[in-house]
Design a protein around this motif. Structure first.
Motif, PDB file in Angstrom:
ATOM      1  N   ASP A  90     -11.878  -6.684  15.559  1.00 32.58           N
ATOM      2  CA  ASP A  90     -13.065  -7.505  15.855  1.00 32.58           C
ATOM      3  C   ASP A  90     -12.845  -8.293  17.152  1.00 32.58           C
ATOM      4  OD1 ASP A  90     -15.343  -9.002  15.713  1.00 32.58           O
ATOM      5  OD2 ASP A  90     -14.920  -9.935  13.772  1.00 32.58           O
ATOM      6  N   ARG A 124       0.829  -1.220   0.000  1.00 31.32           N
ATOM      7  CA  ARG A 124       0.000   0.000   0.000  1.00 31.32           C
ATOM      8  C   ARG A 124       0.859   1.264   0.000  1.00 31.32           C
ATOM      9  NH1 ARG A 124      -2.235  -3.578  -0.822  1.00 31.32           N
ATOM     10  NH2 ARG A 124      -4.094  -4.481   0.063  1.00 31.32           N
ATOM     11  N   LYS A 174     -16.045  -9.071  -1.966  1.00 26.45           N
ATOM     12  CA  LYS A 174     -15.903  -7.787  -1.264  1.00 26.45           C
ATOM     13  C   LYS A 174     -17.246  -7.309  -0.737  1.00 26.45           C
ATOM     14  CE  LYS A 174     -11.623  -6.327  -1.697  1.00 26.45           C
ATOM     15  NZ  LYS A 174     -10.932  -6.112  -2.957  1.00 26.45           N
ATOM     16  N   SER A 226      -4.654  -9.635   9.782  1.00 23.12           N
ATOM     17  CA  SER A 226      -5.773  -8.768   9.428  1.00 23.12           C
ATOM     18  C   SER A 226      -6.065  -7.774  10.550  1.00 23.12           C
ATOM     19  CB  SER A 226      -7.022  -9.625   9.168  1.00 23.12           C
ATOM     20  OG  SER A 226      -8.163  -8.788   9.121  1.00 23.12           O
TER      21      SER A 226
HETATM   22  N1  EPU Z   1     -12.052 -10.794   9.902  1.00 16.62           N
HETATM   23  C1  EPU Z   1     -12.739 -10.814  11.092  1.00 16.62           C
HETATM   24  N2  EPU Z   1     -13.444  -9.706  11.451  1.00 16.62           N
HETATM   25  C2  EPU Z   1     -13.484  -8.587  10.690  1.00 16.62           C
HETATM   26  C3  EPU Z   1     -12.772  -8.564   9.476  1.00 16.62           C
HETATM   27  C4  EPU Z   1     -12.050  -9.691   9.099  1.00 16.62           C
HETATM   28  O1  EPU Z   1     -12.724 -11.802  11.816  1.00 16.62           O
HETATM   29  O2  EPU Z   1     -14.153  -7.621  11.086  1.00 16.62           O
HETATM   30  C5  EPU Z   1     -11.335 -12.018   9.498  1.00 16.62           C
HETATM   31  C6  EPU Z   1     -12.003 -12.640   8.282  1.00 16.62           C
HETATM   32  O3  EPU Z   1     -13.052 -13.491   8.667  1.00 16.62           O
HETATM   33  C7  EPU Z   1     -10.847 -13.372   7.642  1.00 16.62           C
HETATM   34  C8  EPU Z   1      -9.621 -12.511   7.984  1.00 16.62           C
HETATM   35  O4  EPU Z   1     -10.013 -11.692   9.083  1.00 16.62           O
HETATM   36  O5  EPU Z   1     -10.672 -14.628   8.242  1.00 16.62           O
HETATM   37  C9  EPU Z   1      -9.167 -11.662   6.824  1.00 16.62           C
HETATM   38  O6  EPU Z   1     -10.216 -10.776   6.424  1.00 16.62           O
HETATM   39  P1  EPU Z   1     -10.366 -10.219   4.946  1.00 16.62           P
HETATM   40  O7  EPU Z   1     -10.369 -11.338   3.984  1.00 16.62           O
HETATM   41  O8  EPU Z   1     -11.506  -9.271   4.923  1.00 16.62           O
HETATM   42  O9  EPU Z   1      -9.018  -9.479   4.663  1.00 16.62           O
HETATM   43  P2  EPU Z   1      -8.306  -8.332   5.455  1.00 16.62           P
HETATM   44  O10 EPU Z   1      -6.924  -8.777   5.699  1.00 16.62           O
HETATM   45  O11 EPU Z   1      -9.044  -7.852   6.628  1.00 16.62           O
HETATM   46  C10 EPU Z   1      -7.411  -7.233   3.287  1.00 16.62           C
HETATM   47  C11 EPU Z   1      -7.217  -5.846   2.801  1.00 16.62           C
HETATM   48  C12 EPU Z   1      -8.455  -5.316   2.149  1.00 16.62           C
HETATM   49  C13 EPU Z   1      -8.877  -6.256   1.068  1.00 16.62           C
HETATM   50  C14 EPU Z   1      -9.094  -7.664   1.664  1.00 16.62           C
HETATM   51  C15 EPU Z   1      -9.475  -8.699   0.633  1.00 16.62           C
HETATM   52  C16 EPU Z   1      -5.675  -4.480   4.082  1.00 16.62           C
HETATM   53  C17 EPU Z   1      -5.492  -3.559   5.232  1.00 16.62           C
HETATM   54  N3  EPU Z   1      -6.891  -4.973   3.917  1.00 16.62           N
HETATM   55  O12 EPU Z   1      -8.322  -7.172   4.367  1.00 16.62           O
HETATM   56  O13 EPU Z   1      -8.107  -4.091   1.566  1.00 16.62           O
HETATM   57  O14 EPU Z   1     -10.058  -5.798   0.475  1.00 16.62           O
HETATM   58  O15 EPU Z   1      -7.855  -8.086   2.275  1.00 16.62           O
HETATM   59  O16 EPU Z   1      -8.542  -8.766  -0.390  1.00 16.62           O
HETATM   60  O17 EPU Z   1      -4.744  -4.765   3.334  1.00 16.62           O
HETATM   61  C18 EPU Z   1      -8.005  -1.772   1.569  1.00 16.62           C
HETATM   62  O18 EPU Z   1      -6.817  -1.916   1.239  1.00 16.62           O
HETATM   63  O19 EPU Z   1      -8.545  -0.621   1.652  1.00 16.62           O
HETATM   64  C19 EPU Z   1      -8.754  -2.954   1.915  1.00 16.62           C
HETATM   65  C20 EPU Z   1      -9.935  -2.924   2.481  1.00 16.62           C
END
Ligand code: EPU
Length: 249
Positions: free
Chosen positions: A190, A127, A162, A184
Motif C-alpha cells: 500500500d 504459515r 476480516k 504487514s
Molecule cells: N494495512 C494497510 N494497507 C493495506 C493492508 C493493511 O495500510 O492494504 C495496514 C492496516 O491498516 C493495519 C496493518 O497494515 O494497520 C495490518 O493489517 P491487517 O490487520 O490487515 O493484517 P496483515 O498483517 O496485513 C495479517 C495476515 C492475514 C490476516 C490478518 C488479520 C499475513 C500475511 N496476513 O494481515 O492473513 O487475515 O493479519 O489477522 O499473515 C492470510 O494468511 O492469508 C491472511 C490474509
C-alpha cells in the motif's frame, strides 16, 4: 493410489477447498486429489477433543464448535480452508493459528503407509509445517470449554473484522505474500502506492493490498506477472524482499 503414484514417480497434490492455490495456465501434470468422501468429512466430538477429517471445511466447523461451547477455532473466521490445508499451511492470522489446537495427526506417508503423529512432529511455523509430502487424512484437536454465546460472538467479531479489511467477496487466492519479519506485507505494498495496479484482469485489491483480485477470465499468467511487479516495486521502495505465501502449482 498413493502407492501407485509413488511407483510411477507421479507427483500428488491435494486440493483442499482451493484457497491459497494458484494453478499455472499450462496446468499441473501430476495427480490432484480431493479428500471429499464421507470418511474425510467426519467430525467426532468427545468432551473437549475433536477428531476431524482432512476434508472438513474449517469455517463451518469453527462456528459449529462455538455453538457447542468449544473455543479455539474462532481465529479461523474468514479464512477459507479445509482441515488438511489448514494443517499444512498452519493457517491463521493475528488472532491465532490452527496448529496451536492440533494435538495429533493421521497422515499418509509418500509410500502409502498410514502413520499417527504427535502434532509436535508437524513442525508448525509461521504459515508452514514440515509435512513434506505427507498427506493429512485426519486431525485431533483440543479445544477449550466456553460459554457458547461468548465463543460465537468472538467468531462473529473476527469475521466482521476480516470482511471490513479484506476483499472476501472478490475472487482471490488469499494473502499473496507472507508478512516479512512481522511487518504487514499489505501495508508495505500500500505504502508503495500499488493499490489498483493491474496486469490484464489481475488487480492489487484496493481494500487490502496483499490480495490480488481477479475475474473468471483472468489467466494465472497475469497474476504471476503482477506478483513479480509488486515484488520488484516493494524491493525498490522499501528494500524488502517479499516471499509468496500461496502455493503455485
Ligand atoms: N494495512 C494497510 N494497507 C493495506 C493492508 C493493511 O495500510 O492494504 C495496514 C492496516 O491498516 C493495519 C496493518 O497494515 O494497520 C495490518 O493489517 P491487517 O490487520 O490487515 O493484517 P496483515 O498483517 O496485513 C495479517 C495476515 C492475514 C490476516 C490478518 C488479520 C499475513 C500475511 N496476513 O494481515 O492473513 O487475515 O493479519 O489477522 O499473515 C492470510 O494468511 O492469508 C491472511 C490474509
Amino acid at each position: 493410489m498413493v502407492r501407485c503414484a509413488a511407483l510411477n514417480s507421479c507427483e500428488i497434490k491435494v486440493l483442499g477447498c482451493g484457497a491459497n492455490v494458484l494453478v499455472r495456465d499450462e496446468g499441473f501434470s501430476g495427480a490432484v486429489v480431493r479428500l471429499d468422501g464421507p470418511a474425510f468429512r467426519e467430525v467426532r466430538v468427545e468432551d473437549r477433543y475433536v477428531r476431524v477429517g482432512a476434508g472438513v471445511d474449517l469455517m463451518p466447523l469453527s462456528r459449529a464448535m462455538c455453538r457447542q461451547g468449544l473455543s479455539g477455532l474462532e481465529c479461523m473466521a474468514g479464512i477459507p480452508a479445509s482441515v488438511g490445508g489448514a494443517v499444512r499451511m498452519n493457517a491463521g492470522g493475528r488472532h491465532g493459528e490452527f496448529g496451536s489446537v492440533v494435538r495429533s495427526l493421521d497422515v499418509l506417508a509418500p509410500d502409502g503407509r498410514l502413520e499417527s503423529w504427535d502434532a509436535r512432529r508437524a513442525g508448525f511455523g509461521y504459515r508452514s509445517s514440515s509435512l513434506n509430502g505427507h498427506i493429512v487424512v485426519r486431525a485431533g484437536l483440543e479445544l477449550t470449554s466456553e460459554d457458547p454465546a461468548v465463543a460465537e460472538a468472538r467468531y462473529v467479531e473476527f469475521l466482521a473484522e476480516k470482511t471490513r479489511s479484506q476483499p472476501l467477496a472478490d475472487k482471490s487466492a488469499g494473502c499473496i505474500f507472507k508478512n516479512p519479519n512481522g511487518v504487514s506485507a499489505g501495508a508495505l505494498i500500500d505504502r508503495a502506492g500499488l493499490k489498483g495496479l493491474r496486469i490484464g484482469g489481475a488487480e492489487v485489491s484496493s481494500r487490502h493490498a496483499n490480495f490480488i483480485i481477479a475475474d473468471r477470465s483472468t489467466g494465472t499468467d497475469d497474476v504471476l506477472r503482477l506478483i513479480d511487479l509488486v515484488r520488484e516495486r516493494v524491493r525498490a521502495e522499501h528494500n524488502v524482499e517479499l516471499e509468496t505465501e500461496i502455493d503455485i502449482w
